[in-house]
Design a protein around this motif. Structure first.
Motif, PDB file in Angstrom:
ATOM      1  N   LEU A  54      41.064  39.234  43.769  1.00 57.07           N
ATOM      2  CA  LEU A  54      41.646  40.387  43.355  1.00 57.07           C
ATOM      3  C   LEU A  54      42.817  40.774  43.973  1.00 57.07           C
ATOM      4  N   LEU A  55      44.140  40.882  43.545  1.00 57.74           N
ATOM      5  CA  LEU A  55      45.262  41.372  44.269  1.00 57.74           C
ATOM      6  C   LEU A  55      45.388  42.813  44.308  1.00 57.74           C
ATOM      7  N   SER A  56      46.212  43.526  44.899  1.00 57.97           N
ATOM      8  CA  SER A  56      46.382  44.956  44.579  1.00 57.97           C
ATOM      9  C   SER A  56      46.645  45.379  43.357  1.00 57.97           C
ATOM     10  N   GLY A  57      46.088  46.279  42.864  1.00 59.22           N
ATOM     11  CA  GLY A  57      46.102  47.002  41.400  1.00 59.22           C
ATOM     12  C   GLY A  57      45.012  46.111  40.569  1.00 59.22           C
ATOM     13  N   GLY A  58      44.047  45.260  41.308  1.00 57.69           N
ATOM     14  CA  GLY A  58      42.920  44.720  40.439  1.00 57.69           C
ATOM     15  C   GLY A  58      43.120  43.592  39.713  1.00 57.69           C
ATOM     16  N   ILE A  59      44.362  42.771  39.984  1.00 58.50           N
ATOM     17  CA  ILE A  59      44.800  41.577  39.170  1.00 58.50           C
ATOM     18  C   ILE A  59      44.377  40.482  39.859  1.00 58.50           C
ATOM     19  N   PRO A  60      43.495  39.582  39.215  1.00 51.72           N
ATOM     20  CA  PRO A  60      43.074  38.116  39.687  1.00 51.72           C
ATOM     21  C   PRO A  60      44.600  37.264  40.161  1.00 51.72           C
ATOM     22  N   ARG A  61      44.448  36.718  41.380  1.00 47.60           N
ATOM     23  CA  ARG A  61      45.505  35.980  41.773  1.00 47.60           C
ATOM     24  C   ARG A  61      45.903  34.911  40.801  1.00 47.60           C
ATOM     25  N   ILE A 171      44.399  41.987  31.915  1.00 50.29           N
ATOM     26  CA  ILE A 171      45.143  41.690  30.662  1.00 50.29           C
ATOM     27  C   ILE A 171      46.087  42.624  30.136  1.00 50.29           C
ATOM     28  N   ALA A 172      45.759  43.769  30.696  1.00 50.18           N
ATOM     29  CA  ALA A 172      46.832  44.894  30.270  1.00 50.18           C
ATOM     30  C   ALA A 172      48.276  44.950  31.170  1.00 50.18           C
ATOM     31  N   ASP A 173      48.017  44.271  32.285  1.00 47.45           N
ATOM     32  CA  ASP A 173      49.287  44.015  32.976  1.00 47.45           C
ATOM     33  C   ASP A 173      49.965  42.620  32.745  1.00 47.45           C
ATOM     34  N   LEU A 174      49.397  41.695  31.890  1.00 47.42           N
ATOM     35  CA  LEU A 174      50.068  40.311  31.766  1.00 47.42           C
ATOM     36  C   LEU A 174      51.423  40.169  31.654  1.00 47.42           C
ATOM     37  N   MET A 205      60.388  50.725  42.204  1.00 46.13           N
ATOM     38  CA  MET A 205      59.542  51.561  41.789  1.00 46.13           C
ATOM     39  C   MET A 205      57.998  50.777  42.342  1.00 46.13           C
ATOM     40  N   GLY A 206      56.987  51.367  42.195  1.00 45.76           N
ATOM     41  CA  GLY A 206      55.718  51.004  42.341  1.00 45.76           C
ATOM     42  C   GLY A 206      54.707  51.177  41.070  1.00 45.76           C
ATOM     43  N   LEU A 207      54.060  50.153  40.818  1.00 49.81           N
ATOM     44  CA  LEU A 207      53.025  50.215  39.798  1.00 49.81           C
ATOM     45  C   LEU A 207      51.874  51.029  40.176  1.00 49.81           C
ATOM     46  N   ASP A 208      51.631  52.075  39.364  1.00 44.14           N
ATOM     47  CA  ASP A 208      50.499  52.955  39.751  1.00 44.14           C
ATOM     48  C   ASP A 208      49.137  52.099  39.210  1.00 44.14           C
ATOM     49  N   ALA A 209      48.099  52.089  40.184  1.00 40.53           N
ATOM     50  CA  ALA A 209      46.914  51.334  40.014  1.00 40.53           C
ATOM     51  C   ALA A 209      46.138  51.955  38.988  1.00 40.53           C
ATOM     52  N   SER A 210      45.907  52.987  38.535  1.00 37.50           N
ATOM     53  CA  SER A 210      45.029  53.545  37.601  1.00 37.50           C
ATOM     54  C   SER A 210      45.951  53.788  36.226  1.00 37.50           C
TER      55      SER A 210
END
Length: 273
Positions: A54-61, A171-174, A205-210
């Motif tokens: 998991l990368l930052s933000g909980g996204i699998p590499r 999936i939400a971040d695809l 900008m930065g992507l908020d993790a939540s």
């Protein structure tokens, strides 16, 4: 080196599965869900332990790599990413015929090779190929096998429970871009050399993790400002007032001090606070 080569081969197989999935939806005259197509590609060639990290933000590499790779299909003119989902173009359908294997497809994308003009647009999928079981992804790539069963990569069974829990977030971040900038007439206040430039780090900008919303808090003097949201450090994709593509500038009347700007890429909405 062999490990890196194997990772590339698996990514090529997944990218071919994405294009084939879009083609199957087109032939069935169905509305395709990008998440389902990507999930199908991952099911065909599952993540190993390295890719499931998991990368930052909980996204699998592996998800990040696959999403990034689909930009090649867009650049080639073989698929379109729109608000309503992803779709394959006629040239993309022709590409499934001209480059029927993952290796051929990858080589064509790397070389910028167009589909030969004499290749017709297929109106139905080709005859199904026999799936190869209990083979490594590397062997599958060499043998031009498009699909690899989960048994082919036992390491995928070792994916941590945390990776599975992060699947919904991933999936939400695809469809998230790689970068989002607030490009406007106050860039110099943020440390950039010039205003209205989407490339500098100072305006990103930065992507908020939540919330999965892009956010940036900036300190500005009192005044009236204008800006747009620029995607991936370029003006090729930008959004203005009311989330309109290449629309009018966002306007910000500010009393001075900190202001937080939030951008939701799924809706193209902008909020100030």
């Amino acid at each position: 080196m062999a490990r890196n080569a194997n990772a590339v081969e698996k990514l090529d197989l997944r990218l071919k599965a994405v294009l084939d999935g879009l083609a199957e939806a087109a032939w069935a005259d169905e509305t395709v869900d990008a998440r389902a197509v990507l999930a199908g590609a991952v099911e065909a060639v599952p993540f190993d332990e390295h890719e499931a990290f998991l990368l930052s933000g909980g996204i699998p590499r592996g998800h990040k790599a696959l999403t990034t790779a689909t930009a090649k299909l867009v650049k080639a003119g073989w698929m379109v990413k729109g608000r309503g989902g992803w779709s394959i173009t006629e040239d993309g359908l022709r590409a499934t015929v001209a480059f029927p294997t993952a290796t051929a497809l990858a080589e064509a994308l790397a070389a910028g090779r167009p589909v030969p003009a004499d290749v017709p647009v297929p109106t139905a999928p080709p005859a199904p190929k026999k799936r190869v079981r209990k083979a490594t992804a590397k062997a599958a790539a060499k043998e031009d096998t498009e699909l690899v069963t989960p048994q082919a990569l036992p390491a995928a069974e070792e994916i941590s429970e945390a990776a599975h829990e992060a699947e919904a977030v991933a999936i939400a971040d695809l469809d998230q871009p790689h970068a989002v900038a607030i490009a406007g007439d106050f860039a110099k206040h943020l440390g950039a050399e010039e205003d209205w430039t989407p490339q500098p780090d100072e305006v990103q900008m930065g992507l908020d993790a939540s919330s999965r919303v892009w956010v940036r808090t900036v300190e500005l003097p009192a005044g009236h400002y204008a800006f747009k949201i620029a995607i991936n450090r370029s003006w090729d994709e930008n959004y203005g007032a009311f989330g309109a593509f290449n629309g009018a500038n966002h306007e910000l009347a500010h009393d001075g001090g900190p202001v937080t700007i939030a951008y939701d890429h799924s809706t193209k909405d902008i909020a100030f606070s």
